[in-house]
Design an enzyme around this catalytic site. Structure first.
Site: not given
Length: 434
Positions: A265, A280, A355, A395
RNA sequence: GGAGAGAUGGCUGAGUUGGUCGAAAGCGCUCGACUCGAAAUCGAGUAGGGGCCCGAAAUGGUCUCUCGAGAGUUCGAAUCUCUCUCUCUCCGCCA
């Protein structure tokens, strides 16, 4: 593409009317445009199909006359004209299709009725908690300091190799990462019934369009120069597009895939956010869960998928909570999303680690993924697609290192991971490079 | 990277002087007959998408599109032309 797959005007209309009822989301202009375009499309289609019927009939006559060596000049002349008109209409249909696609691609999904209204993150209601953040009799260190001390994380050399937001895991750090994704895949495959896929880590623009990354979010992606290939931002893209353009037998639903991939990303627009450590990164590892479900069952499947992801946290003994994303915090393509947030002692708060979303038929329309019953006259209908992280491996690595630190520089290895680490019970300070 | 061959229904596979071809044949599958039952045999059926009509729904009717994808030639394309994608064979290279 979308229009050709069938607009299902009634369904679209109902969905858009639902949008109208959502606070602050008035889109009357788009509905009107959609409706009139759709009506226009049907009208032209009707005309052109009549002309084509005429042409097909005349073609047979011509063939007959030719076979009988009779002249067919006037039919030929007449048909030349008909053919020209057909061409004109076909072009009109194509133009309308393009307009419809442009319009539809720009419309976000409609939140499910159970999604709370809200403006952003602060309005996400907590659904449940699991586990208690351990009381630490010492000041917890964050994973960057712990990782450096343990010799398992090297940010500096990663920056030299590539740049900011990259990392190198070393020794037991690398091993821990590998143990985590293997553990996750084993769990989902053996206990939860997912089929494991190892897909390409780059996909073409059609696939990116299918799951909704394109055309709106190109800036978030890494594109390979001089090709139509993009590095995947999540395994959701290859796993969901796996069935693009296909019609699945109804009896096969739900289809459940799990897959491990690196994710890439660009994190455009996140400057200054989470700049320290592994939270991140431009590249991170993730195990993804994807489901193709019957529309009547997709919300049950969402609960199940979320529970499957939670299992990973529970078995690792990590405290977490589940929140429902409010309408203002939801993504472009989702109809409903649960976030799993894991406790990070160094930040003294819960951070997103998974998510889980139901996209209903949003992605299925774009990627044209349908199912059909066995009955004779059964019509194809769009499946519902779901996906969720199960989990973000990087994470999880952070959460384990931080939550399992003992204050003396050591990190305990969760019970379920020990077999993946050769029976090791603790990570101890070491210098793998001497 | 170079040279060549190919892509047709669930599968195998015909079709290449453009014209009743959405498509032979075989296999598979479904139903029926025969049988106590099964096998074998015989008979019938069997690609998909979309629009419209009828209808409460199902069945049904009708038109249209689809022979890897897209564009073109033509009154008409599985058949001719161009571009692209993919597969296979040989050579080179390579993990």
């Amino acid at each position: 593409m979308l229009a050709k797959a069938g607009l299902e005007a009634k369904k679209t209309r109902a969905a858009l009317e639902a949008l109208l009822k959502e606070a602050g989301q008035v889109r009357i202009d788009k509905i009107a445009a959609l409706e009139s375009l759709d009506a226009k499309r049907r009208g032209i289609l009707f005309e052109v199909e009549q002309l084509k019927a005429e042409r097909n009939k005349a073609s047979q006559e011509i063939a007959k006359k030719k076979a009988a060596k009779e002249p067919a000049d006037e039919i030929l002349a007449r048909m030349k004209e008909v053919s020209d008109r057909i061409k004109g209409f076909d072009e009109q249909v194509a133009a309308v299709d393009r307009e419809l696609d442009d319009l539809l691609l720009g419309i976000p999904n409609v939140p499910h009725a159970s999604v709370p209204l809200g403006c952003g993150e602060e309005d996400n209601p907590e659904v449940r908690r699991h586990g208690e953040p351990g009381a630490m009799a010492f000041a917890p260190k964050d994973h960057v300091d712990l990782g450096a001390a343990l010799g398992i994380l090297d940010m500096d050399r990663a920056a030299k190799l590539t740049g900011a937001r990259f990392s190198v895991l070393a020794g037991d750090g690398a091993r821990l990462e590998r143990a985590l994704w293997t553990f996750m895949l084993d769990l989902h495959r053996e206990k939860h019934g997912y089929l494991e896929l190892l897909p390409p880590f780059m996909v073409n623009s059609t696939s990116m369009r299918g799951t909704g990354q394109l055309p709106k979010f190109e800036a978030d992606l890494f594109k390979l120069a001089n090709t139509d290939y993009y590095l995947i931002p999540t395994a959701e893209v290859p796993l969901t597009n796996y069935f693009a353009g296909e019609i699945l037998p109804e009896a096969a639903l739900p289809v459940k895939f799990c897959g491990f991939t690196p994710c890439f990303r660009s994190e455009a627009g996140s400057y200054g956010k989470d700049t320290r450590g592994l939270i991140r990164q431009h590249q991170f590892n993730k195990v993804e869960l994807v489901k193709f479900a019957h529309p009547d069952k997709s919300y049950e499947e969402l609960e199940g998928l979320t529970a499957d992801a939670e299992q990973v946290l529970q078995r690792l003994g990590l405290p977490y909570r589940v929140v429902t994303l409010s309408s203002g915090d939801m993504g472009f393509s989702a109809a409903k999303t649960y976030d799993l947030e894991v406790w990070l002692p160094s930040q003294k708060r819960y951070r997103e680690i998974s998510s889980c979303s139901n996209f209903e038929d949003f992605q299925a329309r774009r990627a044209n993924i349908r199912f059909k019953g066995d009955a004779k006259g059964a019509k194809p209908a769009f499946v519902h697609t779901l996906n969720g992280s199960g989990l973000a491996v990087g994470r999880t690595w952070v959460a384990i290192v931080e939550n399992y630190q003992d204050g003396n520089g050591r990190v305990a290895v969760p019970e379920v991971l020990r077999s993946y680490l050769g029976g090791k019970t603790h990570l101890e300070p070491s210098k793998p490079l001497g």
